[in-house]
Design a protein around this motif. Structure first.
Motif, short mmCIF file in Angstrom:
data_model
loop_
_atom_site.label_atom_id
_atom_site.label_comp_id
_atom_site.label_asym_id
_atom_site.label_seq_id
_atom_site.Cartn_x
_atom_site.Cartn_y
_atom_site.Cartn_z
N LYS A 1 -8.48 -0.69 1.32
CA LYS A 1 -7.57 -0.65 0.56
C LYS A 1 -6.73 -1.92 0.70
O LYS A 1 -6.19 -2.27 -0.51
CB LYS A 1 -6.71 0.65 1.17
CG LYS A 1 -5.48 0.79 0.57
CD LYS A 1 -4.81 2.04 0.96
CE LYS A 1 -4.49 2.08 2.16
NZ LYS A 1 -3.83 3.21 2.96
N ALA B 1 1.01 -1.16 -0.03
CA ALA B 1 0.00 0.10 -0.02
C ALA B 1 1.07 1.20 0.04
O ALA B 1 0.39 2.30 -0.66
CB ALA B 1 -0.83 -0.02 1.02
N ASP B 2 2.07 1.20 0.80
CA ASP B 2 2.91 2.50 0.75
C ASP B 2 3.38 2.55 -0.87
O ASP B 2 3.74 3.85 -0.89
CB ASP B 2 4.00 2.17 1.81
CG ASP B 2 3.17 2.33 3.29
OD1 ASP B 2 2.00 2.83 3.38
OD2 ASP B 2 3.87 1.86 4.27
N SER B 3 3.62 1.55 -1.36
CA SER B 3 4.29 1.80 -2.91
C SER B 3 3.39 2.70 -3.42
O SER B 3 3.97 3.35 -4.68
CB SER B 3 4.38 0.39 -3.43
OG SER B 3 3.10 0.00 -3.93
N ASN B 4 2.27 2.96 -3.37
CA ASN B 4 1.26 3.80 -4.13
C ASN B 4 1.14 3.27 -5.56
O ASN B 4 0.90 4.23 -6.27
CB ASN B 4 1.83 5.42 -4.23
CG ASN B 4 1.94 5.83 -2.82
OD1 ASN B 4 0.79 5.76 -2.13
ND2 ASN B 4 2.81 6.73 -2.20
N GLN B 5 1.39 2.05 -5.86
CA GLN B 5 1.28 1.56 -7.18
C GLN B 5 -0.38 1.02 -7.12
O GLN B 5 -0.72 0.86 -6.31
CB GLN B 5 2.16 0.25 -7.28
CG GLN B 5 3.53 0.58 -7.69
CD GLN B 5 4.31 -0.59 -7.73
OE1 GLN B 5 4.82 -1.25 -6.86
NE2 GLN B 5 4.46 -0.80 -9.35
N ASN B 6 -0.52 0.72 -8.32
CA ASN B 6 -1.73 0.23 -8.75
C ASN B 6 -1.71 -1.33 -8.13
O ASN B 6 -0.50 -2.03 -8.16
CB ASN B 6 -1.90 -0.06 -10.41
CG ASN B 6 -3.30 -1.05 -10.77
OD1 ASN B 6 -2.92 -2.04 -10.62
ND2 ASN B 6 -4.28 -0.21 -10.81
N HIS C 1 -5.35 -5.10 -2.21
CA HIS C 1 -4.05 -5.39 -2.45
C HIS C 1 -3.81 -7.04 -2.14
O HIS C 1 -3.10 -7.75 -3.01
CB HIS C 1 -2.88 -4.73 -1.47
CG HIS C 1 -2.51 -3.32 -2.09
ND1 HIS C 1 -1.48 -3.15 -3.11
CD2 HIS C 1 -3.09 -2.24 -1.50
CE1 HIS C 1 -1.21 -1.94 -3.30
NE2 HIS C 1 -2.42 -1.13 -2.56
#
Length: 296
Positions: free
Chosen positions: A205, A148-153, A209
């Protein structure tokens, strides 16, 4: 005869600091506070006739909150919403036991067969819960937070992570099971999480993932550790608490199995039935030839 007191002004006495003086009272208070600070805690406030946890009186908590709500209060500092407590309760129910196939359960039963009391038998099982057996939930929770911290799809992040793990031939925690082709605890937990999203209890969220990761790993499904980690992420638990909550849940199974075994007359029950011998892999039988001193 006693000599008369000397004439003239009396000499000044040094300031007293013994028992019963203001200074000694202040010093005593300071010392008591310093000792009390040794185990300073924001969790429990205990005094004569008073027991409070995070400010709530125990007499008000008893009968008003459930055990999952009390667990949340103790580790998080406040009471959860009913929806949050219900999710936590389902994770605790899901992880309660996995039979003697689980090394921790087998160890607790062996300990009980050796005459250990229940508390020692439970501790024996708990002490087997480490990174390999019992740690996957914490590891998966850390993984979900990192995704989640990667801010990727979510789909792209999952594919990148799976490729990275495969290149290192590393194990992705929370997926697959050595015993179940599909873990029967996965579906009700994920369904509960999806329902909680619909009700607004969680935002979903981390669920996105987790499901993206499961898709990228197909046909390997999520297991109970992955499902509970998903819920713990949605509820905002620190990763170490995921392992602690698993241990708390599994302790109920350890208690049940240790108690059952303690009722069995079989003593000193080992890991294998007596009729089955461990496979020996050492040297073949050989004579013992000792060299006598003085011989060549």
């Amino acid at each position: 005869m006693t000599s008369p007191p000397p004439s003239g002004p009396r000499p000044a006495h040094p300031a007293r600091s013994g028992p019963g003086t203001a200074d000694s009272a202040s010093s005593s208070t300071t010392d008591t506070t310093a000792v009390g600070d040794w185990w300073a805690t924001g969790i429990s406030d205990i005094g004569p006739g008073s027991v409070r946890f995070h400010g709530y009186a125990i007499e008000e908590l008893i009968g008003a909150v459930t055990f999952p709500q009390m667990i949340w209060l103790m580790v998080r500092g406040d009471l959860p919403s009913p929806g949050q407590a219900h999710l936590l309760e389902q994770t605790l129910v899901a992880a309660v036991d996995h039979g003697p196939q689980a090394p921790s359960i087998a160890a607790a039963r062996m300990a009980a067969s050796c005459g250990l009391p229940l508390n020692n038998a439970i501790a024996t099982g708990v002490n087997l819960l480490g990174d390999v057996h019992g740690g996957a939930g914490q590891q998966c929770l850390e993984l979900l937070y990192n995704l989640a911290d990667s801010n990727q799809n979510p789909d792209n992040a999952a594919r990148d992570l799976v490729a990275s793990y495969k290149s290192r031939k590393a194990y992705i925690p929370g997926f697959g099971h050595r015993f179940h082709p599909r873990d029967p605890r996965r579906d009700p937990l994920i369904t509960a999480a999806e329902q909680a999203v619909a009700e607004g209890t969680i935002d979903g969220k981390y669920l996105k993932h987790a499901l993206a990761l499961e898709t990228a790993l197909a046909p390997i499904p999520m297991n109970v550790d992955g499902a509970t980690a998903t819920i713990y992420a949605e509820l905002g638990f620190d990763p170490p608490l995921a392992r602690g909550l698993f241990v708390l849940s599994r302790s109920v199974g350890l208690l049940a199995h240790a108690h059952e075994q303690s009722q069995d007359p079989t003593r000193i029950k080992g890991p294998l039935p007596k009729s089955i011998l461990p496979t020996y892999t050492g040297p073949a039988p050989r004579p013992l030839l000792l060299q006598v001193d003085g011989e060549g």
